[in-house]
Design a protein around this motif. Structure first.
Motif, PDB file in Angstrom:
ATOM      1  N   PRO A 161       0.962  -1.185  -0.060  1.00  0.00           N
ATOM      2  CA  PRO A 161      -0.042   0.036  -0.024  1.00  0.00           C
ATOM      3  C   PRO A 161       0.932   1.281  -0.018  1.00  0.00           C
ATOM      4  O   PRO A 161       0.383   2.375  -0.456  1.00  0.00           O
ATOM      5  N   LEU A 162       1.855   1.216   0.645  1.00  0.00           N
ATOM      6  CA  LEU A 162       3.058   2.390   0.632  1.00  0.00           C
ATOM      7  C   LEU A 162       3.239   2.656  -0.888  1.00  0.00           C
ATOM      8  O   LEU A 162       3.523   4.074  -0.970  1.00  0.00           O
ATOM      9  N   MET A 163       3.114   1.713  -1.762  1.00  0.00           N
ATOM     10  CA  MET A 163       3.628   2.333  -3.268  1.00  0.00           C
ATOM     11  C   MET A 163       2.317   3.210  -3.896  1.00  0.00           C
ATOM     12  O   MET A 163       2.937   3.972  -4.789  1.00  0.00           O
ATOM     13  N   GLU A 164       1.418   3.454  -3.114  1.00  0.00           N
ATOM     14  CA  GLU A 164       0.466   4.273  -3.522  1.00  0.00           C
ATOM     15  C   GLU A 164       1.047   5.840  -3.580  1.00  0.00           C
ATOM     16  O   GLU A 164       0.695   6.857  -4.043  1.00  0.00           O
ATOM     17  N   GLN A 165       1.873   5.805  -2.467  1.00  0.00           N
ATOM     18  CA  GLN A 165       2.516   6.990  -2.140  1.00  0.00           C
ATOM     19  C   GLN A 165       4.018   7.437  -2.751  1.00  0.00           C
ATOM     20  O   GLN A 165       4.472   8.489  -2.938  1.00  0.00           O
ATOM     21  N   ALA A 166       4.749   6.119  -2.615  1.00  0.00           N
ATOM     22  CA  ALA A 166       6.174   6.418  -3.168  1.00  0.00           C
ATOM     23  C   ALA A 166       6.694   5.131  -3.725  1.00  0.00           C
ATOM     24  O   ALA A 166       6.058   4.003  -3.561  1.00  0.00           O
ATOM     25  N   GLY A 167       7.602   5.176  -4.596  1.00  0.00           N
ATOM     26  CA  GLY A 167       8.445   4.181  -5.281  1.00  0.00           C
ATOM     27  C   GLY A 167       7.666   3.637  -6.455  1.00  0.00           C
ATOM     28  O   GLY A 167       6.616   4.072  -6.855  1.00  0.00           O
ATOM     29  N   SER A 168       8.341   2.652  -6.992  1.00  0.00           N
ATOM     30  CA  SER A 168       7.960   2.145  -8.265  1.00  0.00           C
ATOM     31  C   SER A 168       8.282   0.371  -8.290  1.00  0.00           C
ATOM     32  O   SER A 168       9.294   0.131  -7.315  1.00  0.00           O
ATOM     33  N   TYR A 169       7.897  -0.251  -9.043  1.00  0.00           N
ATOM     34  CA  TYR A 169       8.093  -1.615  -9.002  1.00  0.00           C
ATOM     35  C   TYR A 169       9.632  -1.731  -9.480  1.00  0.00           C
ATOM     36  O   TYR A 169      10.620  -2.514  -9.053  1.00  0.00           O
ATOM     37  N   TYR A 170       9.940  -0.761 -10.233  1.00  0.00           N
ATOM     38  CA  TYR A 170      11.229  -0.789 -10.722  1.00  0.00           C
ATOM     39  C   TYR A 170      12.513  -0.061  -9.911  1.00  0.00           C
ATOM     40  O   TYR A 170      13.552  -0.387 -10.198  1.00  0.00           O
ATOM     41  N   GLY A 171      11.945   0.632  -8.838  1.00  0.00           N
ATOM     42  CA  GLY A 171      13.031   0.933  -7.994  1.00  0.00           C
ATOM     43  C   GLY A 171      12.711   1.974  -6.934  1.00  0.00           C
ATOM     44  O   GLY A 171      11.389   2.492  -7.067  1.00  0.00           O
ATOM     45  N   ALA A 172      13.481   2.675  -6.358  1.00  0.00           N
ATOM     46  CA  ALA A 172      13.073   3.821  -5.299  1.00  0.00           C
ATOM     47  C   ALA A 172      12.968   5.018  -6.065  1.00  0.00           C
ATOM     48  O   ALA A 172      13.841   5.316  -6.897  1.00  0.00           O
ATOM     49  N   THR A 173      12.053   5.894  -5.718  1.00  0.00           N
ATOM     50  CA  THR A 173      11.954   6.855  -6.475  1.00  0.00           C
ATOM     51  C   THR A 173      11.514   8.406  -5.414  1.00  0.00           C
ATOM     52  O   THR A 173      11.092   7.853  -4.196  1.00  0.00           O
ATOM     53  N   ALA A 174      11.767   9.380  -5.808  1.00  0.00           N
ATOM     54  CA  ALA A 174      11.240  10.766  -5.133  1.00  0.00           C
ATOM     55  C   ALA A 174      10.710  11.550  -6.166  1.00  0.00           C
ATOM     56  O   ALA A 174      11.616  11.628  -7.271  1.00  0.00           O
ATOM     57  N   VAL A 175       9.646  12.143  -5.737  1.00  0.00           N
ATOM     58  CA  VAL A 175       9.085  13.038  -6.847  1.00  0.00           C
ATOM     59  C   VAL A 175       8.775  14.524  -6.090  1.00  0.00           C
ATOM     60  O   VAL A 175       8.002  14.495  -5.090  1.00  0.00           O
ATOM     61  N   GLY A 176       9.409  15.447  -6.605  1.00  0.00           N
ATOM     62  CA  GLY A 176       9.501  16.825  -5.895  1.00  0.00           C
ATOM     63  C   GLY A 176      10.203  16.559  -4.410  1.00  0.00           C
ATOM     64  O   GLY A 176      11.238  16.105  -4.490  1.00  0.00           O
ATOM     65  N   THR A 177       9.516  16.883  -3.284  1.00  0.00           N
ATOM     66  CA  THR A 177      10.251  17.055  -2.040  1.00  0.00           C
ATOM     67  C   THR A 177      10.315  15.589  -1.518  1.00  0.00           C
ATOM     68  O   THR A 177       9.286  14.720  -1.608  1.00  0.00           O
ATOM     69  N   ILE A 178      11.377  15.263  -1.094  1.00  0.00           N
ATOM     70  CA  ILE A 178      11.694  13.837  -0.515  1.00  0.00           C
ATOM     71  C   ILE A 178      10.487  13.828   0.814  1.00  0.00           C
ATOM     72  O   ILE A 178      10.358  14.695   1.637  1.00  0.00           O
ATOM     73  N   THR A 179       9.937  12.622   0.728  1.00  0.00           N
ATOM     74  CA  THR A 179       8.961  12.348   1.837  1.00  0.00           C
ATOM     75  C   THR A 179       9.294  11.242   2.879  1.00  0.00           C
ATOM     76  O   THR A 179      10.434  10.315   2.312  1.00  0.00           O
ATOM     77  N   GLU A 180       8.870  11.010   3.833  1.00  0.00           N
ATOM     78  CA  GLU A 180       9.084   9.702   4.723  1.00  0.00           C
ATOM     79  C   GLU A 180       9.042   8.360   3.804  1.00  0.00           C
ATOM     80  O   GLU A 180       9.652   7.440   4.086  1.00  0.00           O
ATOM     81  N   ALA A 181       7.710   8.504   3.207  1.00  0.00           N
ATOM     82  CA  ALA A 181       7.428   7.258   2.293  1.00  0.00           C
ATOM     83  C   ALA A 181       8.574   6.927   1.528  1.00  0.00           C
ATOM     84  O   ALA A 181       9.063   5.741   1.290  1.00  0.00           O
ATOM     85  N   ASP A 182       9.043   8.058   0.796  1.00  0.00           N
ATOM     86  CA  ASP A 182      10.317   7.685  -0.247  1.00  0.00           C
ATOM     87  C   ASP A 182      11.357   7.160   0.566  1.00  0.00           C
ATOM     88  O   ASP A 182      12.236   6.334   0.060  1.00  0.00           O
ATOM     89  N   LEU A 183      11.723   7.625   1.639  1.00  0.00           N
ATOM     90  CA  LEU A 183      12.852   7.245   2.474  1.00  0.00           C
ATOM     91  C   LEU A 183      12.632   5.651   2.966  1.00  0.00           C
ATOM     92  O   LEU A 183      13.589   4.844   2.847  1.00  0.00           O
ATOM     93  N   ILE A 184      11.382   5.361   3.134  1.00  0.00           N
ATOM     94  CA  ILE A 184      10.846   3.932   3.660  1.00  0.00           C
ATOM     95  C   ILE A 184      11.337   3.131   2.387  1.00  0.00           C
ATOM     96  O   ILE A 184      11.691   1.948   2.638  1.00  0.00           O
ATOM     97  N   GLN A 185      10.950   3.438   1.469  1.00  0.00           N
ATOM     98  CA  GLN A 185      10.923   2.491   0.024  1.00  0.00           C
ATOM     99  C   GLN A 185      12.361   2.693  -0.322  1.00  0.00           C
ATOM    100  O   GLN A 185      12.821   1.303  -0.725  1.00  0.00           O
ATOM    101  N   ALA A 186      13.130   3.321  -0.222  1.00  0.00           N
ATOM    102  CA  ALA A 186      14.458   3.480  -0.463  1.00  0.00           C
ATOM    103  C   ALA A 186      15.422   2.356   0.575  1.00  0.00           C
ATOM    104  O   ALA A 186      16.067   1.684   0.125  1.00  0.00           O
ATOM    105  N   ARG A 187      14.878   2.449   1.916  1.00  0.00           N
ATOM    106  CA  ARG A 187      15.574   1.725   2.658  1.00  0.00           C
ATOM    107  C   ARG A 187      15.310   0.218   2.425  1.00  0.00           C
ATOM    108  O   ARG A 187      15.968  -0.698   2.536  1.00  0.00           O
ATOM    109  N   ALA A 188      13.963   0.053   2.107  1.00  0.00           N
ATOM    110  CA  ALA A 188      13.359  -1.201   1.667  1.00  0.00           C
ATOM    111  C   ALA A 188      14.218  -1.929   0.309  1.00  0.00           C
ATOM    112  O   ALA A 188      14.674  -3.288   0.465  1.00  0.00           O
ATOM    113  N   LEU A 189      14.525  -1.005  -0.449  1.00  0.00           N
ATOM    114  CA  LEU A 189      15.221  -1.453  -1.585  1.00  0.00           C
ATOM    115  C   LEU A 189      16.642  -1.945  -1.348  1.00  0.00           C
ATOM    116  O   LEU A 189      17.177  -2.833  -1.642  1.00  0.00           O
TER     117      LEU A 189
END
Length: 174
Positions: free
Chosen positions: A129-157
């Motif tokens: 469900p976090l992917m609705e806010q951040a990330g992609s199947y293809y890898g970690a992403t950030a769009v615009g300002t970095i969010t905590e959800a972006d960082l969570i997905q990055a750590r997961a990757l």
């Protein structure tokens, strides 16, 4: 039996948001026991960094694909491609962009294309469900300002790459 050391190399081009993602990916990877992490920019990286790594994670700001500085550096590694030196290593990608529809996934796929051509084993992010806010199947992403959800997905990757690379390393050692 000693746990083998597994090396994760994170290569990223200049960019504040990409740097933040690289740090978070490194945290995720370093949280796996037996894993060491090296983070580098292209002008500090060497081919030896790629050869010594069990996992390689590459990030670039979205500049209609891979940013020129990183692309030029990757283009110097053709001999490794020709020799098959990176085949079997674990790979993943990350990027940042100004907008959701500005080619974020295209940039990830461009990095993954280089890895696939090198025979690497690609790791992405599974659906959550976090992917609705951040990330992609293809890898970690950030769009615009970095969010905590972006960082969570990055750590997961980072953690996913490190865990798989360590499993493959253990299989090679035992």
């Amino acid at each position: 039996m000693t746990t083998p050391t597994c090396r994760i190399f994170i290569l990223h081009d200049h960019g504040e948001h990409v740097t933040q993602l690289a740090q978070a990916i490194g945290e995720g990877a370093a949280g796996v026991t037996g894993v060491t992490v090296k983070i580098s920019l292209p002008h500090h990286a060497t081919k030896a960094d790629l050869l010594e790594a069990d996992g390689i994670i590459i990030g670039t700001p979205n500049w209609t694909g891979i940013k020129g500085t990183l692309k030029r550096w990757l283009d110097t590694t053709g001999d490794l491609w020709e020799e098959g030196s990176l085949a079997g290593k674990v790979g993943a990608a990350f990027t940042s962009s100004a907008g959701r529809h500005s080619g974020t996934e295209f940039t990830l796929l461009s990095v993954l294309h280089w890895m696939l051509g090198s025979g690497m084993i690609i790791v992405g992010l599974p659906w959550s469900p976090l992917m609705e806010q951040a990330g992609s199947y293809y890898g970690a992403t950030a769009v615009g300002t970095i969010t905590e959800a972006d960082l969570i997905q990055a750590r997961a990757l980072g953690r996913r790459v490190a865990e798989l690379a360590l499993q493959l390393r253990r299989g090679a050692v035992s």
